[in-house]
Scaffold this motif. Structure first.
Motif, mmCIF file in Angstrom:
data_model
loop_
_atom_site.group_PDB
_atom_site.id
_atom_site.type_symbol
_atom_site.label_atom_id
_atom_site.label_comp_id
_atom_site.label_asym_id
_atom_site.label_seq_id
_atom_site.Cartn_x
_atom_site.Cartn_y
_atom_site.Cartn_z
ATOM 1 N N LYS A 169 51.330 35.458 72.786
ATOM 2 C CA LYS A 169 51.114 36.095 74.098
ATOM 3 C C LYS A 169 49.956 37.082 74.100
ATOM 4 O O LYS A 169 49.605 37.596 75.162
ATOM 5 N N SER A 170 49.415 37.400 72.920
ATOM 6 C CA SER A 170 48.403 38.461 72.890
ATOM 7 C C SER A 170 47.055 37.912 72.432
ATOM 8 O O SER A 170 46.970 36.868 71.779
ATOM 9 N N SER A 171 45.983 38.644 72.790
ATOM 10 C CA SER A 171 44.662 38.218 72.316
ATOM 11 C C SER A 171 44.060 39.301 71.409
ATOM 12 O O SER A 171 42.896 39.235 71.049
ATOM 13 N N ASP A 172 44.851 40.295 71.045
ATOM 14 C CA ASP A 172 44.346 41.381 70.195
ATOM 15 C C ASP A 172 44.046 40.874 68.786
ATOM 16 O O ASP A 172 44.690 39.940 68.307
ATOM 17 N N THR A 173 43.081 41.536 68.148
ATOM 18 C CA THR A 173 42.816 41.201 66.740
ATOM 19 C C THR A 173 43.045 42.438 65.875
ATOM 20 O O THR A 173 42.995 43.573 66.359
ATOM 21 N N TYR A 174 43.283 42.188 64.600
ATOM 22 C CA TYR A 174 43.626 43.257 63.652
ATOM 23 C C TYR A 174 42.809 43.089 62.379
ATOM 24 O O TYR A 174 42.420 41.973 62.019
ATOM 25 N N ASP A 175 42.599 44.211 61.678
ATOM 26 C CA ASP A 175 41.914 44.144 60.381
ATOM 27 C C ASP A 175 42.861 43.608 59.307
ATOM 28 O O ASP A 175 42.454 42.860 58.428
ATOM 29 N N VAL A 176 44.105 44.039 59.390
ATOM 30 C CA VAL A 176 45.105 43.612 58.395
ATOM 31 C C VAL A 176 46.398 43.232 59.113
ATOM 32 O O VAL A 176 46.838 43.955 60.020
ATOM 33 N N ILE A 177 46.971 42.089 58.723
ATOM 34 C CA ILE A 177 48.296 41.698 59.237
ATOM 35 C C ILE A 177 49.245 41.575 58.039
ATOM 36 O O ILE A 177 48.948 40.854 57.077
ATOM 37 N N VAL A 178 50.350 42.301 58.109
ATOM 38 C CA VAL A 178 51.330 42.307 57.014
ATOM 39 C C VAL A 178 52.597 41.613 57.505
ATOM 40 O O VAL A 178 53.185 42.037 58.504
ATOM 41 N N LEU A 179 53.005 40.563 56.800
ATOM 42 C CA LEU A 179 54.212 39.821 57.198
ATOM 43 C C LEU A 179 55.347 40.202 56.249
ATOM 44 O O LEU A 179 55.354 39.817 55.078
ATOM 45 N N ASP A 180 56.253 41.028 56.748
ATOM 46 C CA ASP A 180 57.368 41.551 55.941
ATOM 47 C C ASP A 180 58.659 40.989 56.520
ATOM 48 O O ASP A 180 59.445 41.705 57.146
ATOM 49 N N LEU A 181 58.841 39.699 56.319
ATOM 50 C CA LEU A 181 59.932 38.963 56.969
ATOM 51 C C LEU A 181 61.058 38.676 56.002
ATOM 52 O O LEU A 181 60.869 38.738 54.786
ATOM 53 N N THR A 182 62.208 38.318 56.554
ATOM 54 C CA THR A 182 63.276 37.820 55.699
ATOM 55 C C THR A 182 62.769 36.547 54.996
ATOM 56 O O THR A 182 61.842 35.893 55.465
ATOM 57 N N ASP A 183 63.405 36.221 53.864
ATOM 58 C CA ASP A 183 62.893 35.159 52.992
ATOM 59 C C ASP A 183 62.745 33.810 53.694
ATOM 60 O O ASP A 183 63.517 33.492 54.600
ATOM 61 N N PRO A 184 61.780 32.994 53.212
ATOM 62 C CA PRO A 184 61.585 31.669 53.819
ATOM 63 C C PRO A 184 62.805 30.751 53.652
ATOM 64 O O PRO A 184 62.950 29.781 54.382
ATOM 65 N N TYR A 185 63.698 31.081 52.703
ATOM 66 C CA TYR A 185 64.937 30.320 52.538
ATOM 67 C C TYR A 185 66.123 31.138 53.040
ATOM 68 O O TYR A 185 67.266 30.840 52.734
ATOM 69 N N GLY A 186 65.848 32.195 53.817
ATOM 70 C CA GLY A 186 66.893 33.064 54.354
ATOM 71 C C GLY A 186 67.262 32.654 55.770
ATOM 72 O O GLY A 186 67.317 31.464 56.100
ATOM 73 N N MET A 232 45.356 46.155 51.994
ATOM 74 C CA MET A 232 44.730 47.316 52.653
ATOM 75 C C MET A 232 43.507 47.813 51.882
ATOM 76 O O MET A 232 42.516 48.233 52.468
ATOM 77 N N VAL A 233 43.584 47.749 50.566
ATOM 78 C CA VAL A 233 42.467 48.216 49.738
ATOM 79 C C VAL A 233 41.324 47.204 49.767
ATOM 80 O O VAL A 233 40.149 47.576 49.735
ATOM 81 N N THR A 234 41.667 45.936 49.838
ATOM 82 C CA THR A 234 40.628 44.903 49.818
ATOM 83 C C THR A 234 39.793 44.939 51.090
ATOM 84 O O THR A 234 38.582 44.677 51.062
ATOM 85 N N HIS A 235 40.402 45.277 52.217
ATOM 86 C CA HIS A 235 39.623 45.381 53.461
ATOM 87 C C HIS A 235 38.706 46.614 53.384
ATOM 88 O O HIS A 235 39.144 47.682 52.961
ATOM 89 N N PRO A 236 37.430 46.485 53.794
ATOM 90 C CA PRO A 236 36.502 47.616 53.645
ATOM 91 C C PRO A 236 36.831 48.836 54.517
ATOM 92 O O PRO A 236 36.483 49.960 54.155
ATOM 93 N N ASN A 237 37.493 48.631 55.638
ATOM 94 C CA ASN A 237 37.782 49.782 56.502
ATOM 95 C C ASN A 237 38.936 49.438 57.459
ATOM 96 O O ASN A 237 38.723 49.189 58.645
ATOM 97 N N PRO A 238 40.180 49.416 56.948
ATOM 98 C CA PRO A 238 41.297 48.968 57.803
ATOM 99 C C PRO A 238 41.658 49.987 58.875
ATOM 100 O O PRO A 238 42.152 51.062 58.559
ATOM 101 N N ARG A 239 41.369 49.652 60.122
ATOM 102 C CA ARG A 239 41.646 50.591 61.221
ATOM 103 C C ARG A 239 42.841 50.143 62.055
ATOM 104 O O ARG A 239 43.642 50.931 62.485
ATOM 105 N N SER A 240 42.916 48.816 62.316
ATOM 106 C CA SER A 240 44.040 48.330 63.122
ATOM 107 C C SER A 240 44.895 47.396 62.267
ATOM 108 O O SER A 240 44.388 46.469 61.631
ATOM 109 N N VAL A 241 46.196 47.674 62.268
ATOM 110 C CA VAL A 241 47.110 46.916 61.400
ATOM 111 C C VAL A 241 48.291 46.431 62.230
ATOM 112 O O VAL A 241 48.818 47.165 63.072
ATOM 113 N N LEU A 242 48.679 45.182 61.992
ATOM 114 C CA LEU A 242 49.889 44.626 62.603
ATOM 115 C C LEU A 242 50.885 44.318 61.493
ATOM 116 O O LEU A 242 50.528 43.691 60.490
#
Ligand code: SAM
Length: 289
Positions: free
Chosen positions: A149-166, A74-84
């Motif tokens: 299914k969507s064509s929306d774009t975002y400034d920042v996408i955060v992937l907070d998923l269960t572990d890749p070995y979960g 979030m800090v690295t992006h110059p102006n995060p307005r839309s977040v997924l």
């Protein structure tokens, strides 16, 4: 995997290493369509959300995890307005994203409605009302399907998923194909971050995730932070289209946090950012030795 045995929980750190910790109170135990869900109060960690036997976050130390996941991107992006946010059932990732007054919309997509219901009921210290913020919208859907299914774009996408070995439900969201989909849904200067499990105990899986991000993004930064209730460091990987988090000074990070109205942080700061970007990644054997 973990088992509630008498008053202790056996939390597996890897297939061969366990942490045993005391349970004060079992608050909820059930199963959704996708996973086993437990909420318990642990003596050393307070309230804990446990999915398929793996601690997802706990009241006393979740801020190490959630602040480290959200703020470097979030800090690295110059102006995060839309977040997924994809995943993040506890609502704590949403809470951190909403600290930025630049954020106009924060969409959270989690596959499991039951986790969110349970979080709303038992995990108030984690979500702190973030689900009710007018800028937040929650959608119940598989994160991959949502992007397909969507064509929306975002400034920042955060992937907070269960572990890749979960659990199986999140595995397809650590693949090269999936990161291509994420890339397509980022603005030209967009940035994504994923939690990536642990590079010490699950080095092969971690390397697979890292290579997948590298195949798609020109700028890739790895970092890790100690999370006591995981009994290991949690790894994170940033994939960025234009801006590199590693070049920001502590002063610049603090300035951006101030300008964007971010307050109430307990772990992350300019100095923490520089430390995160410069701490070696924990490995069983250091490569090159
Ligand atoms: N801190 C965490 C950890 O250590 O693994 C992750 C926390 S968060 C609770 C993980 C969330 O990812 C869960 O709520 C789960 O329902 C969600 N999830 C898993 N697979 C998903 C998918 N395919 N699409 C959307 N959400 C998913």
């Amino acid at each position: 995997m973990s088992e509630l045995m008498g008053l202790d929980i056996f939390q597996s750190t890897s297939r061969y290493t366990y942490m045993v910790t005391r349970v004060e109170e079992l608050l909820y135990k059930g199963r959704s369509r996708y996973q086993d869900i437990v909420v318990a109060r642990l003596t050393d960690f307070g309230l804990a959300l446990i999915l398929d036997g793996l601690i997802q976050s706990t009241e006393y130390d979740e801020y190490f995890y959630h602040e480290s996941l959200v703020h470097p991107a979030m800090v690295t992006h110059p102006n995060p307005r839309s977040v997924l946010i994809i995943g993040g059932g506890e609502g704590a990732t949403l809470r951190e994203v909403l600290r930025y007054r630049t954020v106009e919309s924060a969409v959270m997509v989690d596959i499991d409605e039951k986790v969110i219901k349970i979080a709303k009921k038992f995990l108030k210290p984690m979500h702190q009302g973030s689900f009710d913020d007018p800028r937040a919208r929650v959608t119940i859907m598989d994160g991959r399907l949502f992007l397909e299914k969507s064509s929306d774009t975002y400034d920042v996408i955060v992937l907070d998923l269960t572990d890749p070995y979960g659990p199986e439900i999140s595995k397809r969201l650590y693949t090269e194909d999936f990161y291509r989909l994420v890339h397509q849904h980022l603005s030209d200067d967009g940035i994504m971050v994923t939690q990536a499990g642990n590079s010490y105990f699950y080095g092969d899986v971690y390397d697979w995730v890292l290579q997948n991000v590298k195949k798609v993004f020109g700028i890739v930064a790895e970092y890790n932070v100690w999370v006591p209730s995981f009994s290991y460091t949690c790894n994170f990987i940033i994939g960025s289209r234009r801006y590199d988090p590693r070049v920001l000074s502590a002063e610049e990070v603090d300035k951006r946090l101030r300008e964007r109205g971010v307050s109430g942080l307990r772990f992350y700061s300019g100095r923490a950012h520089v430390a995160l970007m410069n701490t070696p990644i924990f490995r069983k054997v250091l490569k090159g030795f």
